[in-house]
Design a protein around this motif. Structure first.
Motif, short mmCIF file in Angstrom:
data_model
loop_
_atom_site.label_atom_id
_atom_site.label_comp_id
_atom_site.label_asym_id
_atom_site.label_seq_id
_atom_site.Cartn_x
_atom_site.Cartn_y
_atom_site.Cartn_z
N MET A 1 -70.88 -16.13 -43.06
CA MET A 1 -70.80 -15.99 -44.85
C MET A 1 -69.59 -15.47 -45.25
N ALA A 2 -68.69 -15.01 -44.16
CA ALA A 2 -67.29 -14.58 -44.46
C ALA A 2 -66.58 -14.39 -43.51
N GLY B 1 -85.58 -7.67 -47.42
CA GLY B 1 -84.55 -6.62 -47.17
C GLY B 1 -84.42 -6.43 -45.63
N PHE B 2 -84.87 -7.16 -44.85
CA PHE B 2 -84.84 -6.90 -43.40
C PHE B 2 -83.71 -7.92 -43.04
N VAL B 3 -82.41 -7.45 -43.10
CA VAL B 3 -81.24 -8.11 -43.03
C VAL B 3 -80.18 -7.37 -42.32
N GLN B 4 -79.71 -7.74 -41.39
CA GLN B 4 -78.43 -7.27 -40.69
C GLN B 4 -77.08 -7.95 -40.89
N PHE B 5 -76.21 -7.07 -41.29
CA PHE B 5 -74.96 -7.71 -41.45
C PHE B 5 -73.98 -7.22 -40.16
N PRO C 1 -72.08 -21.13 -46.04
CA PRO C 1 -72.74 -20.46 -44.94
C PRO C 1 -72.89 -21.63 -43.96
N VAL C 2 -72.71 -21.20 -42.75
CA VAL C 2 -73.14 -21.89 -41.43
C VAL C 2 -74.04 -21.35 -40.63
N GLN C 3 -75.14 -21.97 -40.33
CA GLN C 3 -76.10 -21.41 -39.31
C GLN C 3 -75.52 -21.45 -37.97
N THR D 1 -71.31 -12.01 -40.39
CA THR D 1 -72.68 -12.78 -40.24
C THR D 1 -73.96 -11.96 -40.94
N VAL D 2 -75.10 -12.81 -41.58
CA VAL D 2 -76.14 -12.21 -42.01
C VAL D 2 -77.42 -12.77 -41.12
#
Length: 350
Positions: free
Chosen positions: A289-290, A259-263, A303-305, A271-272
């Motif tokens: 991601m979008a 759950g340690f995700v930033q949008f 997805p692209v890193q 980006t995530v």
């Protein structure tokens, strides 16, 4: 951990188990076995997020490595080591292989020790992925063992003892920081919220703390050398997923990161980011991601890193000064995109 640490660990384990049979070839074989599980990086699972999630998967599983050790030991005794007792050979190969994922489990990334069981990956998070104070006590005795062959096993054993003591110290240090964090958030609205703690690069003295808080998160640094145990927090924008539902890949990513995700919405991109790895100004696992189309409607993309860019030169001395308790966190954590500006902060941690 990094490949040098894993190779040194594998060589030291092999040298200790081999005892009087220890030779430079044994040490090299142990180093190779110690790095073997990381060959899964050559596998492509279709997209960079899947590659991240599934790394340290089956090749790091005890349920795979132990049977594989038996097969490899039988093969090795049959063709290369007929004079070795089978039990000793099996012990050497098994120990050199499984110490790799066990060491990895002390980092923040997560290691699937029990794949294919549907259980969370193990991420103790008491060690940074590169720590010279762990690696050098292994590497120096292994190199010395290549020269003083009669003492090779004892040298390897001494290196393992010192590095293991440092590993145990990292658990003690983590426990001290956990107690400090609990004291700092007690009685605040952050009490009971998800907390992530990890050491900062190359040490176990300065620790990074992240506490989730709805659409923002609080990030702080605390050093075991701080005279004042009060953590200086910096609020960061966490963001939210703009779609009514989330794709399966994102659900897997959130489960992997606990759950340690930033949008982050910036310009026409979404980006995530995995908040566990890196720091506020440097996150190596950030994925596009979008994007917004011509009608300004969000659309999912493959997805692209993203390239995190170089570490800012000012951060290295600032990190050292903060470790010594002589620097505020602003120079390390804050930038114009992620931090709330001082005039925007309407509430404190209290």
């Amino acid at each position: 951990m990094d490949s040098i640490s894993q190779a040194a660990l594998g060589a030291a384990v092999a040298g200790l188990v081999a005892g009087k049979r220890c030779t430079p070839k044994v040490l090299l074989a142990g180093a190779a076995l110690g790095t073997l599980p990381d060959l899964d990086v050559v596998l492509d699972y279709g997209d960079p997020i899947s590659n991240m999630i599934k790394h340290r998967g089956f090749s790091h599983s005890l349920f795979v490595l132990i049977p594989f050790s038996v097969v490899l030991a039988l093969f090795w005794k049959r063709f290369f080591a007929a004079s070795w007792p089978f039990v000793q050979l099996l012990t050497l190969i098994t120990a050199a292989l499984i110490t790799h994922p066990i060491l990895d489990s002390f980092t923040s990334y997560g290691t699937q020790l029990f794949w294919p069981l549907d259980v969370p990956s193990v991420a103790i998070s008491s060690m940074f992925i590169i720590d010279p104070l762990y690696t050098l006590p292994l590497l120096i005795p292994v190199l010395a063992a290549l020269i003083w062959r009669r003492r090779a096993a004892k040298l390897c054993g001494a290196g393992l003892a010192i590095s293991t003591l440092y590993l145990m110290w990292s658990l003690v240090a983590l426990g001290q920081v956990q107690e400090r964090v609990e004291e700092n958030v007690a009685g605040t609205h952050l009490e009971g919220q998800p907390v992530f703690i990890s050491p900062t690069p190359f040490n176990t003295v300065l620790w990074r703390v992240v506490v989730l808080d709805d659409e923002k998160y609080w990030e702080g640094l605390t050093s075991l050398l701080d005279e004042d145990p009060v953590i200086d927090w910096m609020p960061m924008i966490r963001g939210e997923w703009p779609f009514p539902s989330e794709p399966e890949l994102l659900a897997q990513f959130e489960a992997f990161t606990r759950g340690f995700v930033q949008f982050k919405q910036q310009d026409n991109t979404l980006t995530v980011t995995d908040l566990r790895l890196g720091m506020a100004m440097y996150h190596p696992f950030e994925f596009l991601m979008a994007e917004k189309n011509d009608q300004q409607i969000w659309q999912l993309v493959d997805p692209v890193q993203l390239d995190p860019g170089p570490v800012l030169p000012r951060q290295i001395p600032a990190l050292w000064m903060r470790l010594l308790g002589l620097q505020s966190i602003d120079a390390l954590l804050c930038n114009e995109h992620d931090c709330f500006r001082e005039e925007q902060i309407e509430e404190t941690i209290q």
